[in-house]
Structure formats: C-alpha cells, structure tokens
Design an enzyme around this catalytic site. Sequence first.
Site, PDB file in Angstrom:
ATOM      1  CG  LEU A  40      -1.625  -1.182   1.704  1.00 34.84           C
ATOM      2  CD1 LEU A  40      -2.179  -0.946   3.098  1.00 34.84           C
ATOM      3  CD2 LEU A  40      -2.740  -1.509   0.749  1.00 34.84           C
ATOM      4  CB  CYS A  41       0.646   4.477  -1.783  1.00 40.17           C
ATOM      5  SG  CYS A  41       1.199   6.177  -1.591  1.00 40.17           S
ATOM      6  CB  VAL A  42       3.306   5.350   3.328  1.00 44.16           C
ATOM      7  CG1 VAL A  42       4.229   6.256   2.547  1.00 44.16           C
ATOM      8  CG2 VAL A  42       3.179   5.832   4.759  1.00 44.16           C
ATOM      9  CB  CYS A  61      -1.962   4.388   4.117  1.00 41.29           C
ATOM     10  SG  CYS A  61      -2.058   2.804   3.297  1.00 41.29           S
TER      11      CYS A  61
END
Lengths: 130, 101, 118
Positions: free
Chosen positions: A77-79, A82
């Site tokens: 997941l892209c931080v 997120c």
Amino acid sequence: MNFALNIQGSPYTSNSLWSALHFAQACLNEGHRIHRVFFYHDAVLVANALQAPPQDEMNLTTAWQTLGQNFELDLCLCVASCLRRGILNDSEAQRFEKTASNLAPGFNISGLGQLIEASLVSDRVISFGA
Amino acid sequence: MAPRDREGFLVSPADWTPEIAEVIAEDLGVALFTQHWAIIDLLRAYYAQYGLSPPSRVLMTLLKREHDPEFSSIALMQLFGGRARRQLAQIAGLPKPSDCD
Amino acid sequence: MTELLFILSHPPGASVYAQEAFDAALAGSAFSNIAILFVGAGCLQLIQPKLAVEAHERKDFQRGFKALADYDVHDVYGCEDSFKQFGLHNQALVIQPTLLTRVDISARLKGAQRVLCF
C-alpha cells in the site's frame, strides 16, 4: 510473463479491486507471475481491517488476503494514500500519535518507490483505474 | 512555543518563525549560521513557490544552482547532520513527510 | 528513451486523484527517465487556477508542474484533440506541454517501456 498491478479504485464503491482480483487469479492460474500488487488512491481502503461488508457479498479484504497468502504475493500500500485515508499500521499510528491502528494482516505499507520498482522490473504494468 | 509532535515537527507549519527554527535546530544538535540560513530560506522559498518539498537529489540540484555550484551532499550533512534533508525540512518548518526518509 | 510514461486523465478539482497522480510521477522521476502525458479531462489540470486557493483548504498542486525540470522531467505532453475539445488553446496554462496528435500518442505508447495510467 511477470506483471505489476497498479490498483486505484475504492473497494465496494468501484469495481477496480474486484476486476484486479480476477485478473490476478487468471494470471496466476495461467502460470504467470505477479511481482507486486500496488494499492494506490482509494484502493488502500481494502486493507482497512474494520470493514464489515454484508455477508452475502464478496469480502474483498479477505479475498485479497487469501490470494496473497496462496501465491505469496507482495500486497503493498502507498503510505501517503494510507495516511490521508486513515489506514495505519502500528508504527505509523505511533508516528502520527493516533490511538489505534487498523491495517489488515497480509498487507504492508510502503512508498511509491515500490510501484516504480515493480513497474521497471516487470514485463507489464496493469492499471485498474479509480 | 508552538506545539510540536513527538518527532519534533510543528503541529501546524504555519506557526513557523526563525526563532522556532533556532529551537528545533538546537533540539537536533544543529547550530544555525549564515550558510544554514541561506539554505533554509532557499528551501522555504521553493516550497512557497511550488508546493513541493524536494527530495535530496532535487535539493542538491537547487543548492548547486542557487547557492553554491561546488555544493555537495557531504557539505549538507556537515551542516545539518546525518539525516540532513529530514532535519533541514524539520528546521525549515516544511510539512511532516509521509515517508520516513 | 522513455522508461515510464505516466498518463494523467483525472480533472484537477473533482477529486484528489490528479494530485496523487502527480506525486506518483514525481516518485517515478527519482528512479528512471519518465514522460507525462495529459489526456482527456486530465488536460484541465494545466489551466492556471483563477481563484486564489486558501491555504490548507485545497492544495494548488499544479504550481508544482513548473518545477518538473528540477526533477529532470522534460517530456511533458498534452493530447491535441483534448485541447481542442476543452478549448484550451487560448487559455492561460501553468505550463505549455508539447501537443501530440492521436498518431503521435500511439507512437509514444509503443515507444515507452512501461505505461502507468492514472
């Protein structure tokens, strides 16, 4: 062939995660490889452990976890996506002084560099738009 | 003193003043001199103009172009410590990065 | 040689997608030689915002387009048909992309090693 998936749509609102799941299953069943599944934009919401969709509908979180486990996929997941949308693991919750974390097991949070790396080392990038 | 989070970033970057920069720098063990301020001002101006907090390689391009053609990443580390870009961004009052660089 | 071609198709105001897509392109520039192509409603991102954007209400991320050269991104393209469709030829733009015809775009797609759509 080695694929990278770039998934962007919101679970349940958009079909993006559903289409991508079936594409991934078809790829793997045909003997292709998936270098990484990258979740961007609203697609990161699939890793929210607190979702409880109706029981007679597909549970996208579980479906991705199962596929990930069966084929040892990197579900990344892209931080930044997120943090905007409130998907936090323990360390991000600590960094941003939040009282809880909610990242579902089987997913990991990392940066956009993972999408770029996956794009460069795989044979094809398939984007599932928002 | 404006509130800061557990990592030392300003809770609200709009609170930034040069005096606050001095305090943040001191906490990081960095003393600010003329050259530090030139770089802080450059970074703040860049952020104000483009809305971007440049990563290290872009920062080096800017510093070579607008500060000192001979500038190097070693020089940046000597000025702002081992995690130079992060500490510089923190002292300059830029938004807390989402990544951990 | 373009390694990564980023296709940006979301309009700027309707969602955060355009802003996040730009972040993805900037991330790409750190690793490889990239090009950006604005298509469809994505071309609307290039219009200079007319109203002053209040701080923190909505980020004027488009001003970052002017910094692309600092990120070593020099190949910025726009779809000529989309420009016509949205009447962008006489608009004040944040940056002026190189306009491509459909044939040009097709060649760019073929020439890029990877294509990322946003």
